[in-house]
Design a protein around this motif. Structure first.
Motif, PDB file in Angstrom:
ATOM      1  N   ASP A   1      40.965  62.113  31.800  1.00  0.00           N
ATOM      2  CA  ASP A   1      41.472  62.425  30.400  1.00  0.00           C
ATOM      3  C   ASP A   1      42.413  60.908  29.943  1.00  0.00           C
ATOM      4  O   ASP A   1      42.784  61.186  28.753  1.00  0.00           O
ATOM      5  CB  ASP A   1      42.387  63.339  30.311  1.00  0.00           C
ATOM      6  N   GLY A   2      42.134  59.845  30.422  1.00  0.00           N
ATOM      7  CA  GLY A   2      42.653  58.752  29.948  1.00  0.00           C
ATOM      8  C   GLY A   2      41.999  57.976  28.759  1.00  0.00           C
ATOM      9  O   GLY A   2      40.750  58.347  28.960  1.00  0.00           O
ATOM     10  N   PRO A   3      42.560  57.281  27.993  1.00  0.00           N
ATOM     11  CA  PRO A   3      41.652  56.467  27.093  1.00  0.00           C
ATOM     12  C   PRO A   3      41.075  55.336  27.695  1.00  0.00           C
ATOM     13  O   PRO A   3      41.076  55.039  28.813  1.00  0.00           O
ATOM     14  CB  PRO A   3      42.700  56.037  26.009  1.00  0.00           C
ATOM     15  N   ALA A   4      39.805  54.982  26.966  1.00  0.00           N
ATOM     16  CA  ALA A   4      39.122  53.884  27.355  1.00  0.00           C
ATOM     17  C   ALA A   4      40.007  52.693  27.073  1.00  0.00           C
ATOM     18  O   ALA A   4      40.205  52.240  25.683  1.00  0.00           O
ATOM     19  CB  ALA A   4      37.844  53.952  26.375  1.00  0.00           C
ATOM     20  N   LEU A   5      40.581  52.125  28.065  1.00  0.00           N
ATOM     21  CA  LEU A   5      41.513  51.273  27.934  1.00  0.00           C
ATOM     22  C   LEU A   5      41.629  50.452  29.212  1.00  0.00           C
ATOM     23  O   LEU A   5      41.556  51.038  30.264  1.00  0.00           O
ATOM     24  CB  LEU A   5      43.054  51.919  27.582  1.00  0.00           C
ATOM     25  N   ASP A   6      41.784  49.110  29.309  1.00  0.00           N
ATOM     26  CA  ASP A   6      41.952  48.165  30.404  1.00  0.00           C
ATOM     27  C   ASP A   6      43.358  47.988  30.258  1.00  0.00           C
ATOM     28  O   ASP A   6      44.101  47.289  29.268  1.00  0.00           O
ATOM     29  CB  ASP A   6      41.221  47.078  30.193  1.00  0.00           C
ATOM     30  N   VAL A   7      44.230  48.188  31.326  1.00  0.00           N
ATOM     31  CA  VAL A   7      45.698  47.633  31.617  1.00  0.00           C
ATOM     32  C   VAL A   7      45.570  46.316  32.466  1.00  0.00           C
ATOM     33  O   VAL A   7      45.408  46.429  33.705  1.00  0.00           O
ATOM     34  CB  VAL A   7      46.552  48.838  32.412  1.00  0.00           C
ATOM     35  N   VAL A   8      46.025  45.312  31.626  1.00  0.00           N
ATOM     36  CA  VAL A   8      45.371  43.832  32.439  1.00  0.00           C
ATOM     37  C   VAL A   8      46.748  43.261  32.938  1.00  0.00           C
ATOM     38  O   VAL A   8      47.672  43.107  32.126  1.00  0.00           O
ATOM     39  CB  VAL A   8      44.862  43.019  31.412  1.00  0.00           C
ATOM     40  N   VAL A   9      46.822  43.111  34.189  1.00  0.00           N
ATOM     41  CA  VAL A   9      48.229  42.633  34.599  1.00  0.00           C
ATOM     42  C   VAL A   9      47.979  40.986  35.046  1.00  0.00           C
ATOM     43  O   VAL A   9      46.990  40.682  35.728  1.00  0.00           O
ATOM     44  CB  VAL A   9      48.599  43.147  35.856  1.00  0.00           C
ATOM     45  N   ARG A  10      48.682  40.205  34.366  1.00  0.00           N
ATOM     46  CA  ARG A  10      48.575  38.714  34.669  1.00  0.00           C
ATOM     47  C   ARG A  10      49.838  37.817  34.436  1.00  0.00           C
ATOM     48  O   ARG A  10      50.805  38.512  34.099  1.00  0.00           O
ATOM     49  CB  ARG A  10      47.346  38.268  33.566  1.00  0.00           C
ATOM     50  N   HIS A  11      49.624  36.693  35.168  1.00  0.00           N
ATOM     51  CA  HIS A  11      50.953  35.989  35.220  1.00  0.00           C
ATOM     52  C   HIS A  11      50.985  35.149  33.890  1.00  0.00           C
ATOM     53  O   HIS A  11      49.792  34.609  33.313  1.00  0.00           O
ATOM     54  CB  HIS A  11      51.143  35.113  36.374  1.00  0.00           C
ATOM     55  N   ASP A  12      52.113  34.869  33.247  1.00  0.00           N
ATOM     56  CA  ASP A  12      52.081  33.788  32.137  1.00  0.00           C
ATOM     57  C   ASP A  12      51.404  32.472  32.222  1.00  0.00           C
ATOM     58  O   ASP A  12      50.927  31.695  31.347  1.00  0.00           O
ATOM     59  CB  ASP A  12      53.543  33.856  31.570  1.00  0.00           C
ATOM     60  N   ASP A  13      51.685  32.030  33.509  1.00  0.00           N
ATOM     61  CA  ASP A  13      51.063  30.744  33.885  1.00  0.00           C
ATOM     62  C   ASP A  13      49.616  30.775  34.177  1.00  0.00           C
ATOM     63  O   ASP A  13      49.225  29.841  34.796  1.00  0.00           O
ATOM     64  CB  ASP A  13      52.293  29.935  34.902  1.00  0.00           C
ATOM     65  N   ASP A  14      49.166  31.803  34.260  1.00  0.00           N
ATOM     66  CA  ASP A  14      47.819  31.843  34.766  1.00  0.00           C
ATOM     67  C   ASP A  14      46.847  31.036  33.616  1.00  0.00           C
ATOM     68  O   ASP A  14      46.807  31.351  32.418  1.00  0.00           O
ATOM     69  CB  ASP A  14      47.308  33.559  34.584  1.00  0.00           C
ATOM     70  N   PRO A  15      46.219  30.090  34.264  1.00  0.00           N
ATOM     71  CA  PRO A  15      45.489  29.249  33.294  1.00  0.00           C
ATOM     72  C   PRO A  15      44.090  29.805  32.790  1.00  0.00           C
ATOM     73  O   PRO A  15      43.547  29.280  32.075  1.00  0.00           O
ATOM     74  CB  PRO A  15      44.991  28.121  34.194  1.00  0.00           C
ATOM     75  N   SER A  16      43.736  30.696  33.265  1.00  0.00           N
ATOM     76  CA  SER A  16      42.416  31.542  32.555  1.00  0.00           C
ATOM     77  C   SER A  16      42.653  31.828  31.233  1.00  0.00           C
ATOM     78  O   SER A  16      43.829  32.249  30.899  1.00  0.00           O
ATOM     79  CB  SER A  16      42.113  32.642  33.533  1.00  0.00           C
ATOM     80  N   THR A  17      41.574  32.015  30.311  1.00  0.00           N
ATOM     81  CA  THR A  17      41.677  32.381  29.132  1.00  0.00           C
ATOM     82  C   THR A  17      41.573  33.977  29.279  1.00  0.00           C
ATOM     83  O   THR A  17      41.104  34.679  29.703  1.00  0.00           O
ATOM     84  CB  THR A  17      40.177  31.808  28.450  1.00  0.00           C
ATOM     85  N   PRO A  18      42.505  34.587  28.366  1.00  0.00           N
ATOM     86  CA  PRO A  18      42.659  35.874  27.899  1.00  0.00           C
ATOM     87  C   PRO A  18      41.234  36.566  27.541  1.00  0.00           C
ATOM     88  O   PRO A  18      40.712  35.754  26.558  1.00  0.00           O
ATOM     89  CB  PRO A  18      43.609  36.152  27.121  1.00  0.00           C
TER      90      PRO A  18
END
Length: 619
Positions: A28-45
């Motif tokens: 019964d949760g919404p269609a949603l990704d909870v994305v955990v990342r570090h501020d210094d992560d060089p990957s593109t959001p």
């Protein structure tokens, strides 16, 4: 993405999976990704999909923003915070021991519990259709104190992830002027921004994520001084400054001026698409750059010498004469542009208003003010003194007395109105006693359809900078600039050189000794402009006094968020303001040389070598 899930690694991601496990298991949760990342992560959001971002920094965990596929993502938040960090004062930083940049602090149990509760509450709000707190905002949890704070933000229109800047097309040069009745009889503003101060602050100002980092207010009798600080956009920081007789007025004006600077620096409304030479475009499509005033030679290594075959970046603008679109060089439309340029452009002609008509009208006032000041200086125009103490405005007379009493100087005002009949006044604060260490002179100016408003606006500008200028004045530096005018490179250098005692004879062409005229004599009330029913009518009147007025609409997302309009006004043929003596620009040289004849104080035009060779004294 078809269901609720947590993406990311590490202890915090595990805590969040546990906190949301019941929703995931029940489906019964919404269609949603909870994305955990570090501020210094060089990957593109991520650039698509609905997601709630949880980011970890050395001193805090941030919950949000909630990204729904439109403008306003975690990259926008990072950009705003990076800009504001550059101007944040130490007392505004989070409490606790500083953490070495790049060091990933372990997230303790209390912080994890608080973050988990916040995330669960946001997911529940999305599921139930309640307003999430992280829509257009973030929730910061401080590692050292577990304090929760909410910070709103505006999307960055230039964001490489979610930005949606449209291409610049001819449509940007089509303007429909609105004939709204004046909100105040005789007024020249479309709205009372002072009454909107709380909304301006709520929407725009946040020490971490705001379009404006902070507003500082201090009292300096008899006025309230406000400064709206902004972080660097591209290469430089900027701020808005105001000095009025009231707190709401000063704050509103400072915020508006900061937004004006933001709009004028670089294009934030459209993506430049036209690159061509004036020769290839032709005068039917583009304004000839030579009519906008160019330096005689490139003043620095970043500038180029103009010629009609030089490829340039162009933006669309509105021409009053053509009543339609025309192209102008991007480097002249935005003073912080990285496009091909000919010298240091400034904010001359930039203006902001509660309506498009108001912004354009006040942009013309500024162009007229600088054109008249520089023309008077270059042609050494004799100008009659006007007695500011004969003003009909009580606040003007009070400000004159305060300025003279607080500085020990004497105010001299000169009428330098040009043939276009838009009242312009040159203001000069003079030290009559040649006190050691004091600047001899500080100049200012004001322009407006109403000469009383022109005087007041020039007086406020002069008063706003007088104390700071006097406190930092260095007579040795002034003498150095007098002996070496080629060292006049930046704005402050002009005022410092003018303030040298040895510079005083250069102002001798002004009518210092004649009896000053009363305001009613210099500007007879029967001959003054009578406000029309709408600002549009006043604007059309003023614009019609020039061969053409060209307007670049600089209005960006930060302006529309509070219903404001930002423009750059260019008037071909006028003398544009330029700082740095090597960047000197004279506009239409023929117009300038014939000015004394048009004004009736010479029978023959000037020659080029008659023009004043010294750096101008505008501060």
């Amino acid at each position: 993405m078809t269901a609720l899930r947590v993406r990311g690694d590490g202890p915090l991601a595990g805590v969040l999976r546990a906190a949301l496990a019941d929703m995931v298991a029940a489906g019964d949760g919404p269609a949603l990704d909870v994305v955990v990342r570090h501020d210094d992560d060089p990957s593109t959001p991520d650039s698509s999909g609905r997601r709630l971002v949880v980011s970890i920094a050395p001193d805090r965990v941030r919950v949000g923003p909630l990204v729904a596929g439109g403008p306003g993502c975690d990259r926008c938040v990072q950009t705003r915070e990076r800009q504001n960090r550059a101007v944040r004062e130490p007392h505004e930083r989070e409490p606790g021991r500083p953490v070495r940049a790049g060091h990933r602090t372990p997230i303790g149990g209390p912080v994890r519990e608080v973050v988990a509760a916040l995330v669960r509450d946001e997911v529940r709000a999305v599921r139930d259709g309640d307003p999430p707190r992280t829509a257009g905002a973030v929730l910061d949890v401080t590692v050292a104190t577990v304090r929760i704070s909410r910070h709103t933000f505006l999307p960055d229109p230039c964001c490489p992830v979610c930005g949606t800047l449209p291409d610049d097309t001819a449509e940007a040069g089509r303007m429909v002027l609105n004939g709204r009745p004046r909100p105040e009889p005789g007024g020249y503003r479309a709205r009372d921004l002072a009454a909107e101060t709380p909304e301006l602050l709520r929407t725009l100002v946040d020490a971490k994520t705001g379009a404006i980092a902070s507003v500082y207010v201090r009292h300096h009798d008899p006025m309230v001084v406000a400064e709206a600080l902004c972080g660097p956009v591209c290469c430089t920081e900027f701020s808005g400054f105001a000095r009025t007789f009231g707190y709401p007025q000063s704050v509103a004006v400072a915020v508006a001026e900061a937004l004006e600077r933001l709009g004028g620096m670089r294009t934030r409304a459209r993506r430049t698409t036209v690159r061509s030479s004036f020769h290839d475009l032709g005068s039917d499509r583009a304004i000839d750059p030579s009519t906008l005033g160019l330096p005689a030679a490139p003043p620095d290594k970043h500038a180029v010498r103009y010629h009609p075959d030089l490829p340039l970046e162009w933006v669309h603008a509105y021409s009053f004469r053509r009543d339609g679109p025309v192209l102008v060089p991007e480097s002249l439309a935005y003073f912080g542009s990285h496009a091909t340029g000919f010298g240091g452009e400034c904010s001359n002609g930039c203006a902001i208003g509660g309506s498009l008509e108001e912004a354009i009208l006040h942009g013309i006032f500024e162009v007229a003010e600088r054109d008249a000041f520089l023309s008077a200086w270059l042609t050494r125009r004799p100008a009659r003194r006007v007695d500011p103490r004969t003003s009909s405005r009580t606040d003007t007379r009070m400000l004159v007395s305060w300025l003279e009493d607080s500085t020990g100087g004497r105010l001299r005002v000169f009428d330098i109105t040009m043939p276009e009949r838009l009242p312009v006044l040159w203001l000069m604060l003079v030290d009559p006693d040649d006190r050691a260490g004091e600047p001899k002179v500080l100049c200012g100016a004001g322009a407006h359809l109403d000469p009383e408003r022109a005087l007041y606006s020039g007086l406020v500008e002069l008063a706003a900078g007088a104390d700071t200028f006097r406190a930092g004045f260095d007579p040795r530096r002034a003498d150095e600039l007098f002996d070496h005018p080629e060292l006049v490179h930046k704005m402050d250098d002009h005022a410092v050189l003018a303030a040298a005692r040895r510079s005083w004879p250069r102002f001798g062409f002004l009518d210092h000794d004649g009896d000053p005229a009363a305001m009613a004599e210099a500007f007879p009330p029967a001959e003054r402009h009578r406000p029309a029913a709408t600002l549009r009518d006043d604007l059309l009147d003023v614009a019609g006094r020039y061969p053409d007025v060209v307007v670049v609409d600089q209005t960006a997302l930060e302006h529309t968020a509070v219903g404001l309009h930002s423009v750059k006004v260019l008037v071909p043929g006028t003398v544009p303001m330029a700082f740095g003596h090597g960047n000197r620009r004279v506009g239409d040289l023929d117009r300038l040389l014939h000015l004394p004849v048009r004004l009736g104080y010479r029978r023959d035009p000037l020659r080029s070598d008659d023009l004043n060779p010294f750096p101008h004294p505008f501060p």
